[in-house]
Design a protein around this motif. Structure first.
Motif, PDB file in Angstrom:
ATOM      1  N   ILE A 251       0.845  -1.200   0.000  1.00  0.00           N
ATOM      2  CA  ILE A 251       0.000   0.000   0.000  1.00  0.00           C
ATOM      3  C   ILE A 251       0.882   1.253   0.000  1.00  0.00           C
ATOM      4  CG2 ILE A 251      -1.651   1.315   1.349  1.00  0.00           C
ATOM      5  CD1 ILE A 251      -2.738  -1.354   2.392  1.00  0.00           C
TER       6      ILE A 251
ATOM      7  N   GLU B 192       1.815   0.190  15.241  1.00  0.00           N
ATOM      8  CA  GLU B 192       2.746  -0.917  15.437  1.00  0.00           C
ATOM      9  C   GLU B 192       2.764  -1.396  16.881  1.00  0.00           C
ATOM     10  OE1 GLU B 192       6.424  -0.692  13.276  1.00  0.00           O
ATOM     11  OE2 GLU B 192       7.464  -1.391  15.058  1.00  0.00           O
TER      12      GLU B 192
ATOM     13  N   ARG C 238      -1.763   1.722   5.696  1.00  0.00           N
ATOM     14  CA  ARG C 238      -2.740   2.763   5.338  1.00  0.00           C
ATOM     15  C   ARG C 238      -2.374   4.102   5.970  1.00  0.00           C
ATOM     16  NH1 ARG C 238      -7.619   0.775   3.153  1.00  0.00           N
ATOM     17  NH2 ARG C 238      -8.738   2.562   3.922  1.00  0.00           N
TER      18      ARG C 238
ATOM     19  N   ALA D 236       0.486   5.505   4.039  1.00  0.00           N
ATOM     20  CA  ALA D 236       0.116   6.065   2.737  1.00  0.00           C
ATOM     21  C   ALA D 236      -0.335   7.506   2.931  1.00  0.00           C
ATOM     22  CB  ALA D 236      -0.983   5.238   2.098  1.00  0.00           C
TER      23      ALA D 236
ATOM     24  N   ILE E 234      -1.313  -4.172   7.816  1.00  0.00           N
ATOM     25  CA  ILE E 234      -2.182  -3.546   6.808  1.00  0.00           C
ATOM     26  C   ILE E 234      -2.540  -2.118   7.217  1.00  0.00           C
ATOM     27  CG2 ILE E 234      -4.435  -3.671   5.710  1.00  0.00           C
ATOM     28  CD1 ILE E 234      -4.263  -6.720   6.044  1.00  0.00           C
ATOM     29  N   TYR E 235      -2.950  -1.977   8.479  1.00  0.00           N
ATOM     30  CA  TYR E 235      -3.393  -0.636   8.870  1.00  0.00           C
ATOM     31  C   TYR E 235      -2.231   0.333   9.014  1.00  0.00           C
ATOM     32  CZ  TYR E 235      -8.186  -1.819   8.892  1.00  0.00           C
ATOM     33  OH  TYR E 235      -9.433  -2.156   8.455  1.00  0.00           O
TER      34      TYR E 235
END
Lengths: 649, 156, 334
Positions: free
Chosen positions: B28, B137, B110, B113, B106-107
């Motif tokens: 991502i 984290e 995001r 990004a 995953i988050y």
């Protein structure tokens, strides 16, 4: 005192000397200027003071600056200076000595010539590009007609016949072929080319039928392809266009070669740009002055320690200017300048990332610095990585010219390396388990619970320390009762709970009761009614979860410390698998170097960010608000060049 | 199933799921980074740093997997005989980092990004973008902690 | 997170980087304060426009720069968008714009505006279609609209028909498309544009003294302010519009715009406020990390920037005082 005291300064002088004073201040870079006109205290003199207009020559400076900017951008477009990996973080500047810089500035008149040359080159390049696009477009338009072996100038209307080139959408083509014979009897239709969208065809017929044909064609969305300015067969024309394109490409490289000759002036232009930019900033700042026909007045903030210096500089270098100063009023918006001495100084960079302290607040930097040092070491906890990191940071520190925060960051990493080295010895990590030495203290892999408890204990200590600082602030701010209610009771309550839960001392329950009761009675004191006071007091006990999660958060020290060592061990084991033959040992060395370097970088990064996080969320929120305005003096700011000491000294 | 197989399933989940979290997260961030770089190639260094951040979950997963492998003797000496229940104990111990590694990777990607969008406009604020990502984290770190404590608790 | 919205990551980050090239307030301020048109254009040469400014042989031809820039930006965003259809939707406005220009020049013989090469339909095609009265190559809805413009104009000889019919087709298609692609943010944008359009129509119709029936016929459907509600305001004086819309989103815009309009007799303030209104709506989506919002916002920002450059340069050419240029400048998106 880590937050430097400021004084309000006023400089009053003869109008003729105002540029001189400005140059002095700009060079010293220690005074933050204020807008005199908007200053409250000057309301009553409003009629006397003439608001300073922007000096006339500012637009000249502006236009010169934009000329230089154009040249530099032009060079950058065609002969870019690429930044290296490190420069992408630190910025790339040209190192110049004072003499070099001045000699460049003396060459300022040359700018106009260079600018003209660049402009002309740019115009040439644009013209070349336009011609190229035209040729490309024409080639594209002609491409379908290549099979037509007929010079295009011969395709023209005669008095008896009409002939021309046409394009029709594919889906209309068959209908066209069907309808044509119905409209006219004699014609010649020659399909030249067809693609997915269109059919290209040559058509000729008797001129007298033109109107009927036009009518028919319009109904079928047929359009005419005309090439008015070219002669020859399509393939000949394309050939000559291609030749022209080659010539244009040659012409471009000739122009670029000329531009390349101009590149020697690039450093000069960079220096001149910075010079003009600073002149611009200075002139703009002059608009903050107030003055009368013969005098000027300037207002600003200056740090107390440099006041004497400032005063002597002003009085020695000017004839009329005088400086006065006063202490700031309690409600004035005083800018904040941090100044920590010794080992705490590099940790300012951590504080600033969070927020600048307010003027009358404690600077948290010196209190946080030892914890940061400690935690960073625990997270990395490898003697090998520690040495490596320290040396790397030292090397970069020596080699790079950096701004203040860049220097502080590298110093912080050097200290971090030392700390990691120490913890590596204490806990027995040397590039993972590459060198197997017994730990001085204990091995966290064998005694994980000891390590975890140690991490939580350090955390608890820091949380208490933060509370202590807030209590100190409260007492100093004349609110000793607040210190007792908000910190004292919590301290008793928390300690009681700990003793109770761990069962170390039965007195714990009494402490918890006393502390808890104190909290219930005092935490609702801002509420109006007794019932509300009681309930918000009771509710405040729920905050114990906040403290619990704060302390538990420190368990990351243990996890990260273990992670960096165990990953080092993974690298070693993978390497071992390869060992055996000669090639195997080569592979082993590659794996060890690459793997440990990678692990060091990643572990350093996570040590840095997680350690910062502990300071911000678990420590700072106990006593630190932040939100101050940092001190921004008028000073030399360069975009392209750095002035360095000449090499002789 | 024998204990050893169940324990290896734990290794596979820890390394595989946490690694997937990192891979998706890094992917991502990478997409966003490419968008920025196509306009402003000089920010490559900064974006690379941001892109590396969601890599830690995969590392934690590998770490947990490695600890189990060492315990059960896949790395190093001989295989250790495990009872079925011991095998399950290893599997359970692997789960925290496997699950939290997947979602936090995953988050974190995001968030990063968005940090890329932040440094597109204000490169000097990169530090803050990193701090936000580290918040995510945290939970992978805690999961790793739980995994490690559980592992140390298993007596073979 | 059922649908993978991260496909927008690339496009959004790229657009964020492109946003840094947008002109900011201070650059406009410098342009406004410059003493000549040439000097104002020179400010542009320090920005993303530098390459095209260099091509400019005569500052009076600045429109070509603006048209080039718009089509470049549009095509770029179209290409990088993971769902190009959503961006293509926005291009429809330019097709309609071009058709309007062509029809007006056909019926009135005046070239009112430049053709903008951004739409999905090739300009040459459109010129051919309108010039030759041959709409075979147009999509069906536009073909029908074009035919009805032709018929209507023959009967009424009223050029306003062109705007009305084409706007109606435009917004019908936009709303349909936004619903089809399930793009609520875009639908919100179109609904607001419809409302603003209707408010302007209402004021214009009143000012021109046309009938209520005419108004009912030309108002666009699908807005938040219903056609009935708007027509019911027709009988009231303009001043009371302010109180009638006091609790709508448009309260501030109407009160300021109408008041200024009544005082000065020009619609320029209302136009500016409408643009600012849309800008502030799009700003809400500015920091969406994965979605079409920042792309739409950027395109709009670019459009506003171009409008602002035009206002400044036209003002400079006509030697308007700095103050009157400044008050027409739209708010910038950044």
């Amino acid at each position: 005192m880590p937050i430097i005291d400021m004084k309000k300064v006023y400089i009053l002088g003869h109008r003729q000397e105002r540029t001189r004073v400005f140059n002095l201040l700009h060079k010293m870079g220690t005074v933050e200027l204020l807008d005199v006109k908007s200053g409250e205290g000057w309301k009553e003199f409003q009629d006397l003071l003439e608001p300073e207009q922007l000096p006339d020559n500012i637009s000249q400076i502006d236009s010169k600056r934009s000329d230089i900017r154009f040249c530099l951008d032009f060079f950058q477009r065609h002969f870019p200076i690429r930044k290296s990996m490190i420069e992408q973080f630190t910025g790339s500047r040209l190192d110049l000595t004072d003499e070099q810089f001045n000699s460049y500035i003396e060459a300022l008149e040359q700018v106009e010539e260079i600018y003209k040359a660049c402009r002309e080159a740019e115009e040439d390049l644009v013209r070349i590009r336009n011609e190229e696009t035209q040729s490309h477009n024409l080639i594209e338009d002609l491409q379908p007609w290549v099979p037509l072996d007929l010079p295009l100038e011969e395709v023209e209307e005669g008095s008896w016949t009409m002939m021309d080139l046409f394009i029709v959408p594919v889906e209309q083509y068959s209908a066209l072929l069907e309808d044509l014979p119905e409209t006219i009897s004699e014609y010649c239709l020659d399909e030249v080319f067809s693609d997915e969208e269109n059919v290209y065809f040559f058509f000729s017929a008797l001129a007298e039928k033109k109107q009927a044909i036009d009518e028919l064609f319009r109904g079928k969305a047929v359009s005419r392809a005309s090439f008015p300015d070219v002669t020859g067969t399509p393939s000949d024309i394309i050939d000559s266009l291609n030749k022209k394109l080659e010539e244009l490409a040659q012409e471009r490289s000739a122009v670029l070669k000329e531009v390349e000759k101009l590149l020697v002036h690039r450093p000069m232009l960079m220096a001149c740009y910075d010079y003009m930019d600073n002149e611009h900033a200075k002139h703009q700042a002059m608009a903050n002055l107030a003055g009368t026909d013969n005098s000027f007045l300037l207002e600003g903030w200056a740090p107390v320690p440099i006041m004497d210096d400032l005063e002597t500089t002003i009085s020695e270098n000017t004839e009329t200017a005088v400086l006065t100063s006063r202490e700031p009023e309690p409600d004035e918006d005083v800018p904040v300048l941090l100044h920590n001495k010794g080992p705490a100084e590099p940790y300012e960079v951590v504080t600033k990332l969070y927020s600048t302290p307010k003027r009358n607040e404690l600077d948290p930097t010196p209190f946080m610095a030892p914890f940061f040092f400690l935690y960073f070491g625990i997270c990395l906890s490898d003697a090998g990585y520690g040495i490596l990191l320290g040396l790397l940071a030292f090397y970069l520190y020596r080699k790079l010219t950096l701004g203040e925060s860049g220097r502080q960051l590298l110093k912080l990493l050097m200290l971090g390396g030392i700390s990691a080295f120490a913890f590596g010895i204490l806990l027995g990590g040397y590039f993972g388990d590459l060198i197997e030495l017994p730990p001085l203290l204990f091995n966290p892999l064998e005694e994980p619970m000891t390590m975890l408890i140690a991490a939580l204990a350090i955390g608890l200590f820091q949380v208490y320390f933060g509370m202590g600082l807030q209590a100190y602030r409260n007492i100093k701010g004349g609110k000793p009762l607040d210190a007792l209610y908000d910190q004292g009771f919590w301290f008793i309550f928390l300690n009681g709970l700990i003793l109770l839960v761990t069962g170390i001392n039965p007195a714990g329950q009494w402490m918890a009761v006393v502390g808890g009761a104190g909290l219930v009675l005092t935490q609702g004191r801002s509420q109006s009614s007794v019932i509300l006071k009681f309930f918000s007091g009771l509710l405040s006990l729920y905050n114990v979860t906040q403290y619990l999660s704060d302390v538990l958060s420190y368990s990351r020290l243990f996890a990260l410390g273990l992670a960096s060592v165990v990953i080092g061990m993974v690298v070693n084991s993978v390497g071992e698998l390869a060992a055996g033959s000669i090639i195997g040992y080569v592979v082993l060395v590659i794996i060890l170097i690459g793997g440990h370097f990678f692990n060091m970088i990643i572990s350093t990064l996570s040590s840095y960010v997680h350690t910062s996080r502990l300071q911000y969320l678990e420590f700072f929120n106990k006593f630190f608000e932040g939100g101050g305005r940092s001190f921004q003096p008028l000073r030399v700011k360069n975009n392209y060049v750095d002035i360095v000491e000449s090499e002789e000294n | 199933m024998e204990g050893i197989e169940i324990a290896m399933l734990g290794v596979a989940l820890a390394v595989g799921l946490a690694g997937s979290g990192s891979a998706i997260g890094i992917g991502i961030v990478g997409q966003s980074a490419c968008g920025l770089i196509s306009e402003d190639p000089d920010k490559f260094g900064q974006t690379l740093l941001l892109q590396a951040l969601p890599g830690t979950q995969g590392i934690y997963g590998l770490l947990a997997g490695f600890l189990i492998m060492q315990d059960i003797g896949i790395v190093g000496e001989e295989l250790v005989e495990l009872t079925t229940w011991q095998g399950y104990a290893y599997l359970m111990a692997a789960l925290p980092i496997a699950i939290a590694g997947l979602s936090s990777g995953i988050y974190q990607g995001r968030v990063l990004a968005s940090s890329i969008n932040l440094i597109a406009k204000r490169p000097e604020e990169m530090g803050k973008g990193i701090v936000y990502a580290v918040m995510v984290e945290t939970y992978a770190v805690f999961a790793l902690l739980a995994t490690i404590l559980m592992l140390f608790g298993i007596a073979v | 997170m059922l649908i993978d919205d991260t496909i927008y990551g690339y496009a959004v980050a790229r657009v964020k980087a492109m946003e840094t090239q947008l002109l900011d307030q201070s650059q406009f301020e410098r342009m406004i304060n410059s003493s000549t048109t040439e000097e104002a254009v020179k400010v542009l040469s320090e920005t993303g426009y530098s390459a095209s400014v260099a091509e400019l042989d005569d500052v009076y031809n600045f429109e070509t720069i603006l048209a080039d820039e718009l089509s470049y930006v549009f095509n770029t965003v179209y290409k990088i968008s993971p769902v190009p259809e959503l961006i293509g939707m926005l291009a429809l406005r330019y097709d309609i714009h071009n058709l309007k220009v062509l029809f007006k020049s056909k019926f009135l013989g005046v070239k009112s505006d430049l053709l903008i090469p951004v739409g999905s339909l090739d300009i040459a095609k459109l010129e051919y279609a309108v010039g030759e009265d041959n709409y075979l190559l147009l999509p069906e809805k536009l073909r029908r609209a074009a035919n009805s413009i032709n018929e209507d104009f023959m009967i009424n000889l009223d050029p306003q028909i062109i705007d009305l019919i084409l706007d109606r087709v435009l917004y019908e298609q936009l709303i349909d498309a936004a619903r089809e692609y399930d793009a609520p943010f875009l639908e919100g944008l179109f609904v607001r544009q419809i409302d603003l359009n209707n408010l302007k129509t209402l004021i214009r119709v009143k000012r021109m003294g046309l009938s209520r029936d005419f108004l009912a016929r030309v108002l666009l459907p699908n807005g938040t302010l219903s056609v009935d509600r708007l027509t019911s305001m027709f009988e009231e004086p303009l001043e009371s519009l302010i109180s009638m819309l006091a609790i709508s989103d448009y309260a501030e815009l109407v009160s300021e715009g109408v008041r200024e309009g009544l005082e000065k007799g020009s619609a320029s303030t209302l136009e500016k406020l409408s643009d600012d209104f849309i800008t502030s709506y799009l700003k809400e989506g500015k920091w969406v990390p994965f979605g079409v919002e920042p792309l739409v916002g950027y395109l709009w920002a670019k459009e506003i920037e171009i409008k602002n450059i035009r206002i400044v340069l036209v003002g400079k050419i006509n030697r308007l005082p700095a103050e009157s240029i400044r008050e027409r400048i739209r708010d910038v998106y950044i």
